[in-house]
Structures are given as C-alpha cells and as structure tokens.
Write an enzyme that holds these catalytic residues in place. Sequence first.
Site, short mmCIF file in Angstrom:
data_model
loop_
_atom_site.label_atom_id
_atom_site.label_comp_id
_atom_site.label_asym_id
_atom_site.label_seq_id
_atom_site.Cartn_x
_atom_site.Cartn_y
_atom_site.Cartn_z
N LYS A 56 40.93 36.09 49.16
CA LYS A 56 39.83 36.88 49.60
C LYS A 56 38.72 36.03 50.34
O LYS A 56 38.06 36.30 51.33
CB LYS A 56 39.15 37.50 48.50
CG LYS A 56 39.58 39.29 48.57
CD LYS A 56 40.71 39.28 48.00
CE LYS A 56 41.81 39.67 48.83
NZ LYS A 56 43.59 39.62 48.07
N GLY A 182 54.16 44.08 52.24
CA GLY A 182 53.10 44.69 51.43
C GLY A 182 52.02 44.21 51.43
O GLY A 182 51.48 43.55 52.40
N GLU A 203 59.94 43.81 57.58
CA GLU A 203 59.88 44.70 56.33
C GLU A 203 60.95 45.38 56.43
O GLU A 203 61.24 46.07 57.38
CB GLU A 203 58.41 45.54 56.54
CG GLU A 203 58.48 46.76 55.39
CD GLU A 203 58.64 46.44 53.85
OE1 GLU A 203 57.78 45.41 53.47
OE2 GLU A 203 59.40 46.60 53.30
N ALA A 315 44.92 42.53 39.26
CA ALA A 315 43.97 41.89 38.27
C ALA A 315 43.24 42.87 37.30
O ALA A 315 43.03 42.55 36.18
CB ALA A 315 43.02 41.03 38.84
N HIS A 438 22.42 57.64 55.05
CA HIS A 438 22.86 57.55 56.61
C HIS A 438 22.30 56.63 57.31
O HIS A 438 20.73 56.17 57.06
CB HIS A 438 22.47 58.96 57.31
CG HIS A 438 22.56 59.06 58.97
ND1 HIS A 438 23.96 59.18 59.50
CD2 HIS A 438 21.69 58.55 59.86
CE1 HIS A 438 23.62 58.81 60.75
NE2 HIS A 438 22.42 58.64 60.91
C1 LIG Z 1 48.37 35.86 46.77
C2 LIG Z 1 47.86 37.09 45.84
C3 LIG Z 1 46.79 37.74 46.10
C4 LIG Z 1 46.50 38.65 44.93
N1 LIG Z 1 45.35 39.34 45.29
C5 LIG Z 1 44.96 40.39 44.42
C6 LIG Z 1 43.80 41.07 44.64
O1 LIG Z 1 43.09 41.04 45.58
N2 LIG Z 1 43.42 42.12 43.71
C7 LIG Z 1 43.96 42.16 42.50
O2 LIG Z 1 43.63 43.02 41.89
N3 LIG Z 1 45.23 41.34 42.15
C8 LIG Z 1 45.76 40.60 43.04
N4 LIG Z 1 46.69 39.83 42.76
C9 LIG Z 1 47.50 40.12 41.62
C10 LIG Z 1 46.78 39.22 40.50
O3 LIG Z 1 46.62 37.92 40.63
C11 LIG Z 1 47.78 39.40 39.13
O4 LIG Z 1 48.11 40.88 38.98
C12 LIG Z 1 47.08 38.94 37.93
O5 LIG Z 1 46.63 37.83 38.11
C13 LIG Z 1 47.74 39.30 36.87
O6 LIG Z 1 47.23 38.83 35.66
P1 LIG Z 1 48.19 38.14 34.32
O7 LIG Z 1 47.12 38.01 33.25
O8 LIG Z 1 49.32 39.37 34.07
O9 LIG Z 1 48.84 37.24 34.92
P2 LIG Z 1 48.65 35.52 35.45
O10 LIG Z 1 47.34 35.61 36.28
O11 LIG Z 1 49.72 35.23 36.39
O12 LIG Z 1 48.33 34.79 34.17
C14 LIG Z 1 49.33 34.29 33.47
C15 LIG Z 1 49.21 32.99 32.81
O13 LIG Z 1 50.23 32.49 31.95
C16 LIG Z 1 50.32 31.18 31.99
N5 LIG Z 1 51.48 30.92 31.40
C17 LIG Z 1 52.95 31.52 31.52
N6 LIG Z 1 53.67 30.92 30.93
C18 LIG Z 1 53.23 30.38 29.77
C19 LIG Z 1 53.50 29.34 28.73
N7 LIG Z 1 54.83 29.58 28.60
N8 LIG Z 1 52.63 28.80 28.29
C20 LIG Z 1 51.13 28.80 28.14
N9 LIG Z 1 50.83 29.56 29.66
C21 LIG Z 1 51.74 30.36 30.27
C22 LIG Z 1 50.30 31.07 33.21
O14 LIG Z 1 49.88 29.80 33.82
C23 LIG Z 1 49.32 31.71 33.95
O15 LIG Z 1 47.88 31.17 34.10
C24 LIG Z 1 47.10 38.80 43.61
C25 LIG Z 1 48.20 38.13 43.59
C26 LIG Z 1 48.75 37.04 44.50
C27 LIG Z 1 49.73 36.00 44.27
#
Ligand SMILES: Cc1cc2nc3c(=O)[nH]c(=O)nc-3n(C[C@H](O)[C@H](O)[C@H](O)COP(=O)(O)OP(=O)(O)OC[C@H]3O[C@@H](n4cnc5c(N)ncnc54)[C@H](O)[C@@H]3O)c2cc1C
Length: 461
Positions: A56, A182, A203, A315, A438
């Site tokens: 962003k 996407g 796509e 997120a 408005h």
């Molecule tokens: C380019 C991009 C743009 C995006 N833009 C948006 C947006 O604008 N709005 C939005 O809502 N979502 C967006 N997303 C999606 C969003 O980032 C994810 O949905 C969100 O981060 C998921 O959260 P999570 O906690 O499930 O996983 P993650 O954020 O991936 O966190 C998982 C964490 O677990 C850690 N981990 C993994 N395995 C281990 C292990 N064995 N030991 C210790 N730690 C470990 C990783 O290092 C990581 O930090 C975007 C994603 C990308 C790639």
Amino acid sequence: MTDDTQAAPTDLVILGGGSGGYAAALRAAELDLSVVLIERDKLGGTCLHYGCIPTKALLHAAEVADSAREGEQFGVKTSLHGIDMTGVNSYKDGVTARLYKGLQGLVKSRKITYVEGDGRLVSPTAVEVDGRRYEGRHILLATGSYARTLPGLDIDGQRIITSDHALRLERVPESVVILGGGVIGCEFASVWRSFGAEVTIVEALPHLVPLEEESSSKLLERAFRKRGIKYELGVKFTGAEHAEHGVKVSLDSGKTIEAELLLVAVGRGPTSANLGYEEAGVAMERGFVTTDEYCRTNVETISAVGDLIPTLQLAHVGFAEGILVAERLAGLPVVPIDYFGVPRITYSEPEVASVGMTRAQAEQAGHEVVEMTYDLAGNGKSQILRTAGSVKLIAAKDGPVLGVHMVGSRVGELIAEAQLICNWEALPGEVAALIHPHPTMSEAVGEAHLALAGKPLHAHG
Ligand SMILES: Cc1cc2nc3c(=O)[nH]c(=O)nc-3n(C[C@H](O)[C@H](O)[C@H](O)COP(=O)(O)OP(=O)(O)OC[C@H]3O[C@@H](n4cnc5c(N)ncnc54)[C@H](O)[C@@H]3O)c2cc1C
C-alpha cells in the site's frame, strides 16, 4: 522481549507471529491468559513486512507519481521527472519500521513471552524451538502462507520473482509480465504502470480479479486498458525461459511475450510442511489445516487461524480469527465469523471493493435478487477526482441488501459503510433515509440506495 524456557505450562502457545498469531496473543493477554508467541522471522508477519503495508505504501507512491504526471489536467503545472526507487523504498520501509516498533512495544507491554526461532509442534500440547520445549494448555497454529509457483516455473529471484522480491526491487523494470490477475497481480500492475513500466497480466480465468462480481472485473479491465496495462485473459501459461534481456513467457494461445521480469502471483499456499502437524494428528487438506467455525482443529488442544486455514486470505480475517480463539479460550461467548460479511479490497488504481454476496452467490443461496448500479458519472466528487466506476447493489427482492460492489478511485474507503449495511441486513429504504454529506464519494452509496428504494436523485435512466 524475552526468550525464556518455561517451567509451568502456559495457557496459550502460539506458533507464528503474523496477523492471526499476534492478534490472538494480544487479546489473550488482555484477558489475563499467559501467552508464549513464537516467530522465526519478524513479528507482524507477511502483512506488515511483505504484504499489506509495503504494497500500500508503493501504491501511494504510485498515486503521487500519477498526480505529478497528470497535474496539467487540473491546471497545475507539474511533471514527473522520474522515480527514485531508493527514495520510494526508504519511504515504504520507514512506514513498516514505525508500525513494527509499535507492535513490538504492544507485545512487550502485554507481558507476552516472545520467542525468536523456528518452532515445531512436538505434541498436542508442546512446541519446540531450538531444543527448548514450550508446553501449553492450548496451542494455536498460525504459520501463515508463502507465494506459490507453478510446476516447471523456477523462481530465481532475479528475472522470475514473487511479491517478496518485487517489494525489494531497487529499480523500476522497463517491462513486466505478471502471471495471475488476482489482487496481488493487479496491485503490482497498477504500481509499475504508474512508475512507467510496460505491464502485461496473464490470467487463466476469463477476468481480472475473478472472485469479484463480473461487472467489477469488467470496469477494472476497462480502466486498466485506458491506463495502458495489457492483459491476456482465459489463457494458460505454458512456459518461461531466460531471454537475452529478461524472460520469454509462452502461452497456450501460441503467443509469446518478452519482458525484463516475470512476477508470479498465482496465489499463496499454507506454510504447514514439516512442522509436525501431521505427526500430532492434525487434520489437513491440500496442506491447509482444517477447522470448524470456531477455528478448532480435530485435536482438542489445537486451534488454527489465518492463511493456514482455508478461509479468506486477508489480514483482517486473521485478526478476527485470532481474537475469536483468544476469547473462546478465555471462556467468553463467541460467534462464528460470517465470511460473506468480510470486506475485500483491491487497492489498484482504480480500486475494487466489495462486501457480501455477488449476484451469482445470492441466487445460489435461493434469493430472488434485484440489483441497482449507480454510475460514478453522477457523483460530484468522483467528477472532481476524474474517476470512473460504479456502486452496484445486490439485494433480496423486498428484502435487505446482500452485497455491495464498487469500482473507482478511493472506493476502498467506502466499504466500511457498505459493510455495516450488509452485516446489519439493512433495507434499501433504511439506507436511503440516511443523509450523506455532499460532495463526497460516500454519496454514491446513498444514491445507489435511493435509486433501489425507488427514489433516484442524481441518476439517469
Ligand atoms: C503482496 C501481498 C499483499 C497483501 N495485501 C493485503 C492487504 O492489503 N490486505 C489484507 O487484508 N491482506 C493482504 N495480504 C494478505 C495478508 O498479508 C495475510 O492474509 C496475512 O498476513 C495472514 O496472516 P497470518 O498470521 O495467517 O500469516 P502470516 O502473516 O504469514 O504470519 C505467519 C508467521 O508465522 C511465522 N512462521 C511460520 N512458520 C514458523 C515456524 N515454524 N516457527 C516460527 N514462526 C513461523 C512466519 O515467519 C510468519 O511471520 C497481502 C499478502 C501479500 C503477499
């Protein structure tokens, strides 16, 4: 931050400190549960460091570039002299760094035990990090996702890259092919085009942002075409090879496209391999951990949230799932998340924003559907901004609004109102009775409801 071995079992041991994991940690600590949060990279995860926030920031820099380029349209003498990626990256990294610091402070202030290192589930109640065992009455798996590729397509990080590499680029590429139309593909297409690159999106499905209402996809396609962003729809990628100055991409239509870079944006897969999940008996499907609507896995002591489970990869979904788990474990009453009620935004120029059902989903759910499309041409603020698009409503006949689908600059900021409308099952007439200020773009939401309630104001036809 501390890095402690524990003596007594903690209430909650969380594996993964991204949106899902840290939200659960913060809420659980607030509810007086003891929490261990394990992270191998950086607290904040994908969203803060490789996803939402840095993309962003790039999109905002792209908007500034567009404003500079287009100033003359508004009688302002500006011109774009170029993009200094060092400057752009330092702005982007500065935003992330400030938020990172704030988050680290939050985790510390809530007395969460933060453990840096690679964790592995070693039993239904324990995670091991570097030989140390962290016992928990409950375990939350929140290990997130990684950028997928396609068979035979090797990510070399130089010419064939994922979003992780794209965010670290120190130059504006002259040309890029983006595999995948996407959200992530469209956002990078938008940024690079604003920065001056030639961009082609490939796509396999018939439309860009294919999960959106088809009319939104078509409006985005029209806007991208006008911006000079090319796309190949309904065609499959068949191969990529290094060419003299970049990559040559082949499609099943027989066409080949050469570009300096190939960005692979074909979706994200769950990070679940070799983490001990199967050995602990956790049920999985295609690598995703499966859960019920309360984020409980089949193992009583283990929950899972975020991109690791097959719900929307966003997120704010991770935050909501993390909070749900924390509250459930603290004994508070919880209700399952209504995933149709989750707002979704593609932050390209123009933006695409939606909440609730598409027409097809509403019909499939058995509703007799009515719809109304309000063209932004009738909205004063949209004309001031020179943006095109629409607000489309999907409603049950004589019933509530089921879905809102918008395209246009800044419409992402309007989705919060649309979310209240859909989630509170408002009737079109109830929204029509609310006065919108408005001239704002929010008026377009009001006008769409006025029209659907049978009393259109600034609407033709
Ligand atoms: C380019 C991009 C743009 C995006 N833009 C948006 C947006 O604008 N709005 C939005 O809502 N979502 C967006 N997303 C999606 C969003 O980032 C994810 O949905 C969100 O981060 C998921 O959260 P999570 O906690 O499930 O996983 P993650 O954020 O991936 O966190 C998982 C964490 O677990 C850690 N981990 C993994 N395995 C281990 C292990 N064995 N030991 C210790 N730690 C470990 C990783 O290092 C990581 O930090 C975007 C994603 C990308 C790639």
